[in-house]
Design an enzyme around this catalytic site. Sequence first.
Site, PDB file in Angstrom:
ATOM      1  N   HIS A 101     -20.885  35.431   4.275  1.00 33.63           N
ATOM      2  CA  HIS A 101     -21.530  35.750   5.606  1.00 33.63           C
ATOM      3  C   HIS A 101     -20.732  35.357   6.700  1.00 33.63           C
ATOM      4  CE1 HIS A 101     -24.860  37.593   3.448  1.00 33.63           C
ATOM      5  NE2 HIS A 101     -24.835  36.355   2.670  1.00 33.63           N
ATOM      6  N   ASN A 131      -9.363  11.866  -0.581  1.00 32.89           N
ATOM      7  CA  ASN A 131      -7.780  11.663  -0.433  1.00 32.89           C
ATOM      8  C   ASN A 131      -7.566  10.982  -1.889  1.00 32.89           C
ATOM      9  OD1 ASN A 131      -7.133  12.246   2.267  1.00 32.89           O
ATOM     10  ND2 ASN A 131      -7.405  10.258   2.891  1.00 32.89           N
ATOM     11  N   VAL A 159     -24.009  13.035   4.514  1.00 32.44           N
ATOM     12  CA  VAL A 159     -25.117  12.172   5.141  1.00 32.44           C
ATOM     13  C   VAL A 159     -24.761  12.049   6.456  1.00 32.44           C
ATOM     14  CG1 VAL A 159     -25.544   9.672   4.792  1.00 32.44           C
ATOM     15  CG2 VAL A 159     -25.058  11.145   2.593  1.00 32.44           C
ATOM     16  N   ASP A 163     -16.690  10.477   9.366  1.00 37.08           N
ATOM     17  CA  ASP A 163     -18.086  10.737   9.537  1.00 37.08           C
ATOM     18  C   ASP A 163     -18.804   9.444   9.001  1.00 37.08           C
ATOM     19  OD1 ASP A 163     -16.586  13.244   9.061  1.00 37.08           O
ATOM     20  OD2 ASP A 163     -18.522  14.111   8.731  1.00 37.08           O
ATOM     21  N   TYR A 222      -5.358  -0.462  13.252  1.00 37.34           N
ATOM     22  CA  TYR A 222      -4.219  -0.229  12.342  1.00 37.34           C
ATOM     23  C   TYR A 222      -4.387   1.046  11.336  1.00 37.34           C
ATOM     24  CZ  TYR A 222      -3.765  -5.334  13.317  1.00 37.34           C
ATOM     25  OH  TYR A 222      -3.740  -6.452  14.216  1.00 37.34           O
ATOM     26  N   HIS A 244       2.800   7.472   6.870  1.00 40.56           N
ATOM     27  CA  HIS A 244       3.504   7.644   5.677  1.00 40.56           C
ATOM     28  C   HIS A 244       4.932   8.082   6.121  1.00 40.56           C
ATOM     29  CE1 HIS A 244       5.260   8.792   1.770  1.00 40.56           C
ATOM     30  NE2 HIS A 244       4.030   8.021   1.125  1.00 40.56           N
ATOM     31  N   GLU A 268       6.406   8.327  -2.064  1.00 41.57           N
ATOM     32  CA  GLU A 268       7.407   7.010  -2.074  1.00 41.57           C
ATOM     33  C   GLU A 268       7.976   6.867  -3.663  1.00 41.57           C
ATOM     34  OE1 GLU A 268       5.242   4.376   0.276  1.00 41.57           O
ATOM     35  OE2 GLU A 268       5.964   2.741  -1.085  1.00 41.57           O
ATOM     36  N   ARG A 314      11.520   7.804  -3.710  1.00 41.58           N
ATOM     37  CA  ARG A 314      12.486   6.640  -3.302  1.00 41.58           C
ATOM     38  C   ARG A 314      12.559   5.557  -4.387  1.00 41.58           C
ATOM     39  NH1 ARG A 314       9.810   5.281   1.835  1.00 41.58           N
ATOM     40  NH2 ARG A 314       8.304   6.676   1.459  1.00 41.58           N
ATOM     41  N   ARG A 335       5.958   0.525   4.702  1.00 38.04           N
ATOM     42  CA  ARG A 335       5.930   1.772   5.223  1.00 38.04           C
ATOM     43  C   ARG A 335       6.085   1.857   6.939  1.00 38.04           C
ATOM     44  NH1 ARG A 335       1.104   4.044   1.757  1.00 38.04           N
ATOM     45  NH2 ARG A 335       2.548   4.852   0.168  1.00 38.04           N
ATOM     46  N   HIS A 363      -1.528   8.560   7.519  1.00 39.39           N
ATOM     47  CA  HIS A 363      -1.636   8.576   6.262  1.00 39.39           C
ATOM     48  C   HIS A 363      -2.813   7.778   5.647  1.00 39.39           C
ATOM     49  CE1 HIS A 363      -0.800   8.531   1.919  1.00 39.39           C
ATOM     50  NE2 HIS A 363      -0.529   7.452   1.854  1.00 39.39           N
ATOM     51  N   HIS A 364      -3.023   6.507   6.295  1.00 41.14           N
ATOM     52  CA  HIS A 364      -3.958   5.461   5.736  1.00 41.14           C
ATOM     53  C   HIS A 364      -4.498   4.770   6.943  1.00 41.14           C
ATOM     54  CE1 HIS A 364      -5.948   3.166   2.554  1.00 41.14           C
ATOM     55  NE2 HIS A 364      -6.237   2.396   3.473  1.00 41.14           N
ATOM     56  N   ARG A 412      -0.892  -1.324   4.782  1.00 41.17           N
ATOM     57  CA  ARG A 412      -1.113  -1.107   3.267  1.00 41.17           C
ATOM     58  C   ARG A 412       0.103  -0.915   2.648  1.00 41.17           C
ATOM     59  NH1 ARG A 412      -1.849   2.811  -0.392  1.00 41.17           N
ATOM     60  NH2 ARG A 412      -2.167   4.453   1.229  1.00 41.17           N
TER      61      ARG A 412
HETATM   62  P1  FAD Z   1     -11.638   9.467  -0.228  1.00 36.04           P
HETATM   63  O1  FAD Z   1     -11.021   9.602  -1.562  1.00 36.04           O
HETATM   64  O2  FAD Z   1     -10.956   9.936   0.981  1.00 36.04           O
HETATM   65  O3  FAD Z   1     -13.188   9.785  -0.443  1.00 36.04           O
HETATM   66  C1  FAD Z   1     -13.893   9.791   0.512  1.00 36.04           C
HETATM   67  C2  FAD Z   1     -15.135  11.052   0.392  1.00 36.04           C
HETATM   68  O4  FAD Z   1     -16.250  11.042   1.264  1.00 36.04           O
HETATM   69  C3  FAD Z   1     -14.413  12.333   0.923  1.00 36.04           C
HETATM   70  O5  FAD Z   1     -14.456  13.329  -0.084  1.00 36.04           O
HETATM   71  C4  FAD Z   1     -15.332  12.783   2.152  1.00 36.04           C
HETATM   72  O6  FAD Z   1     -15.171  14.044   2.388  1.00 36.04           O
HETATM   73  C5  FAD Z   1     -16.439  12.119   1.881  1.00 36.04           C
HETATM   74  N1  FAD Z   1     -17.228  11.538   2.823  1.00 36.04           N
HETATM   75  C6  FAD Z   1     -16.807  11.539   4.136  1.00 36.04           C
HETATM   76  N2  FAD Z   1     -18.052  11.248   4.930  1.00 36.04           N
HETATM   77  C7  FAD Z   1     -18.941  11.744   4.346  1.00 36.04           C
HETATM   78  C8  FAD Z   1     -20.491  11.899   4.776  1.00 36.04           C
HETATM   79  N3  FAD Z   1     -20.689  11.739   5.726  1.00 36.04           N
HETATM   80  N4  FAD Z   1     -21.202  12.496   3.904  1.00 36.04           N
HETATM   81  C9  FAD Z   1     -20.847  12.633   2.537  1.00 36.04           C
HETATM   82  N5  FAD Z   1     -19.336  12.768   2.121  1.00 36.04           N
HETATM   83  C10 FAD Z   1     -18.684  12.126   2.885  1.00 36.04           C
HETATM   84  N6  FAD Z   1      -2.935   5.483  -2.816  1.00 36.04           N
HETATM   85  C11 FAD Z   1      -2.417   4.650  -3.602  1.00 36.04           C
HETATM   86  O7  FAD Z   1      -2.662   3.645  -3.999  1.00 36.04           O
HETATM   87  N7  FAD Z   1      -1.283   5.314  -4.370  1.00 36.04           N
HETATM   88  C12 FAD Z   1      -0.821   6.577  -4.143  1.00 36.04           C
HETATM   89  O8  FAD Z   1      -0.170   7.204  -4.873  1.00 36.04           O
HETATM   90  C13 FAD Z   1      -1.354   7.355  -2.894  1.00 36.04           C
HETATM   91  N8  FAD Z   1      -1.107   8.559  -2.670  1.00 36.04           N
HETATM   92  C14 FAD Z   1      -1.615   9.338  -1.823  1.00 36.04           C
HETATM   93  C15 FAD Z   1      -1.274  10.224  -1.346  1.00 36.04           C
HETATM   94  C16 FAD Z   1      -1.827  11.115  -0.311  1.00 36.04           C
HETATM   95  C17 FAD Z   1      -1.499  12.537  -0.025  1.00 36.04           C
HETATM   96  C18 FAD Z   1      -2.982  10.480   0.521  1.00 36.04           C
HETATM   97  C19 FAD Z   1      -3.619  11.403   1.538  1.00 36.04           C
HETATM   98  C20 FAD Z   1      -3.407   9.321   0.013  1.00 36.04           C
HETATM   99  C21 FAD Z   1      -2.609   8.631  -0.879  1.00 36.04           C
HETATM  100  N9  FAD Z   1      -3.163   7.369  -1.075  1.00 36.04           N
HETATM  101  C22 FAD Z   1      -2.539   6.565  -2.251  1.00 36.04           C
HETATM  102  C23 FAD Z   1      -4.252   6.776  -0.572  1.00 36.04           C
HETATM  103  C24 FAD Z   1      -5.649   6.865  -1.358  1.00 36.04           C
HETATM  104  O9  FAD Z   1      -5.498   8.098  -1.786  1.00 36.04           O
HETATM  105  C25 FAD Z   1      -6.735   6.711  -0.627  1.00 36.04           C
HETATM  106  O10 FAD Z   1      -6.549   5.578   0.449  1.00 36.04           O
HETATM  107  C26 FAD Z   1      -7.877   6.513  -1.472  1.00 36.04           C
HETATM  108  O11 FAD Z   1      -7.940   7.385  -2.355  1.00 36.04           O
HETATM  109  C27 FAD Z   1      -9.116   6.642  -0.513  1.00 36.04           C
HETATM  110  O12 FAD Z   1     -10.178   6.615  -1.395  1.00 36.04           O
HETATM  111  P2  FAD Z   1     -11.884   6.525  -1.053  1.00 36.04           P
HETATM  112  O13 FAD Z   1     -12.617   6.744  -2.134  1.00 36.04           O
HETATM  113  O14 FAD Z   1     -11.941   5.315  -0.180  1.00 36.04           O
HETATM  114  O15 FAD Z   1     -11.844   7.879  -0.038  1.00 36.04           O
HETATM  115  O1  MEZ Z   2      -0.012   4.309  -1.720  1.00 35.94           O
HETATM  116  C1  MEZ Z   2       0.062   5.321  -1.278  1.00 35.94           C
HETATM  117  O2  MEZ Z   2      -0.101   5.782  -0.316  1.00 35.94           O
HETATM  118  C2  MEZ Z   2       1.359   6.058  -2.000  1.00 35.94           C
HETATM  119  C3  MEZ Z   2       2.047   5.363  -3.099  1.00 35.94           C
HETATM  120  C4  MEZ Z   2       1.594   7.173  -1.655  1.00 35.94           C
HETATM  121  C5  MEZ Z   2       2.834   7.993  -2.234  1.00 35.94           C
HETATM  122  O3  MEZ Z   2       3.810   7.890  -1.725  1.00 35.94           O
HETATM  123  O4  MEZ Z   2       2.796   8.372  -3.250  1.00 35.94           O
END
Ligand code: FAD
Ligand code: MEZ
Length: 610
Positions: A117, A203, A317, A383, A400, A404, A417, A420, A441, A543-544, A583
């Site tokens: 819709h 993420n 939430v 959120d 902070y 990336h 990364e 590299r 980074r 990125h983070h 990080r």
């Molecule tokens: P997330 O995985 O982001 O999950 C949080 C979830 O909460 C999301 O799905 C979001 O939608 C949900 N949410 C948020 N607010 C609400 C709400 N109010 N109600 C309900 N749901 C909600 N780190 C490494 O160590 N190694 C890597 O190789 C690496 N590669 C990366 C590559 C990319 C492209 C990215 C973006 C990050 C990478 N990182 C890496 C970092 C790492 O992935 C993240 O820091 C980590 O996964 C965060 O995990 P999390 O569970 O805390 O949060």
């Molecule tokens: O930790 C990260 O964010 C990471 C290793 C990302 C990447 O370059 O793969």
Amino acid sequence: MNSRMKRLLLLGLVIGLMSLVSWGCSEKMQISSVQADKMSADSQFLAGFHQKTSSCQDCHATPTGPTDDNLTHENKQCISCHGSLDDLIDVGVKIGVSPHKSHLIGEMACTACHKGHEKSISYCDACHSFPHEIPFAGQWERKFVPVDADKAAQEKAIAAGPRESTEIVVVGSGGAGLSAAVSAREAGARVVLLEKEPVAGGNAKLAAGGMNAAETKSQDALSIKDEKQIMINDTMKGGRNLNDPALVKILAFNSSDSVDWLTSMGADLTDVGRMGGASVNRSHRPTGGAGVGAHVTQVLLDNALKLGTDIRMNSRVVRLIKDSSGHIEGVLVHGNVTGYYVIKADAVVMATGGFGKNNQRVAEYDPKLKGFKATNHPGATGDGLDVALQAGVATRDLQYIQAHPTYSPVGGVMVTEAVRGNGAILVNRSAMRFVNEITTRDKAAAAILAQKGGSAFLVFDDSVRKSLSKIEGYINLNFVFEGQSVVELAKEVGIPEAELEKTLATYNHYQKSGKDEQFKRPNLPRELSHAPYYAIEVTPAVHHTMGGITIDPKTRAQDLNGKIIDGLYAAGEATGGVHGANRLGGNAISDIVTFGRIAGSQAAEYVKKH
Ligand code: FAD
Ligand code: MEZ
């Protein structure tokens, strides 16, 4: 035309057409019949199209009443006509990437992209811009709706009292949330996991390069000598010593157990490579160098479901509910279909991730990053942070925010990364190296931004490509320059040919001698001398977010006076303290699994005593 082609054409025509509705007729059940007639007659959307052959009830009505927020029933109807995601792999493929088979985890619902819709949107377009078309499509746009919008409806739902109760609510389906859910279920607690996005994994599902851990079996098998204390030292140094040392100790001392825990559930973390700022190879990923995130989150999701976690998508939430003594007693949720409702819970785990995709917010904390692209998933808007702040939770280190260094502006993708780490170098528009490619980074990103054009080229050869299967994805996405010789590559990229030849020859000389005399790069894993040669244009992107909710070593959230808020736990990118000011690559997956596990088991212990 053969029958397979015909079938694909037919599927292509109707894909999404049936996958009715995010609001759907369950909403119709709540709205007036006049409105419903108007909606169903509206043939510019999928619902109108389907109305020509069927009625709303055909797709939406269930024997037990309105549908759930996962749209389980609607998705079944889509699949019964159009086939499963596996059946649709070839449909809409234009650049070697299937919109129906990607790094998204779980049984992704048809309704994540194909709406009934309103205009359909391709969820992938939040990050990429693929040349695929979906029927009745609009452009990707995400309007940020504050969590306290619609106050009257929220108050009404709270006044109505809880619609259901459980022991633990986990907020967020990324790696921290899924780890918390699995460990809480393992401890025997009842768990509801709520995710606001239509797709699980946050993420975490995008993580690429690896998961850091010290003194692991995989390192032993590869004769890599590492120590937990070295991981602590690297992490503190990378974080400019602004990390919480107690949390860093937990990170390092539990990292190898976390790898074992994931492995016991079916994960493959046997490939080990180098990340920026690490003294040794400790970044664990699947064999062949596939992305770590999609794999780990899929394993966690499968196990969470196997253990009976109630997982709900499209469920945001918006408020934490406390009793008169300040103890947590539940959450207010907004379900996309079911509207506002309260779940009573003895404990809540905030695993809501960071806010990298919300540039307005990023720029408030770090104005230098205003207008920057982000590597993050669309839901990384902060959120969870808003919900926590409203509940009086203390935060730290929000200023902070990490960029990336290597994001492809053409592909809309972060280039790991690990490219590299496995040997690629960075050159500028003069085809010259300008930095130790595997420094931390903050330093690598600043060095790239200082180059002409604010970008650089990641250059590697076929041996690096073969060492890391993740690179195949970049090639498929068509943003990688290729040349059969160094000169041909330089011509393709438009940088000086003789200078690129000289740069590679000098680098290869350093590699052979084991010493980078120019930039002191500590790991020189391979000579770059195997054709074809490749280059990717890269620039830094947000990125983070290192800051977030203040927690203690048991992941208990603190209030503004430093007191524990009973029943409230937090883990992962939603928290601050583990990574300090910067990080290290690979430390986030370690963080979310270790602290997610702790949060789940601590919350389970708390509810038993409660
Ligand atoms: P997330 O995985 O982001 O999950 C949080 C979830 O909460 C999301 O799905 C979001 O939608 C949900 N949410 C948020 N607010 C609400 C709400 N109010 N109600 C309900 N749901 C909600 N780190 C490494 O160590 N190694 C890597 O190789 C690496 N590669 C990366 C590559 C990319 C492209 C990215 C973006 C990050 C990478 N990182 C890496 C970092 C790492 O992935 C993240 O820091 C980590 O996964 C965060 O995990 P999390 O569970 O805390 O949060
Ligand atoms: O930790 C990260 O964010 C990471 C290793 C990302 C990447 O370059 O793969």
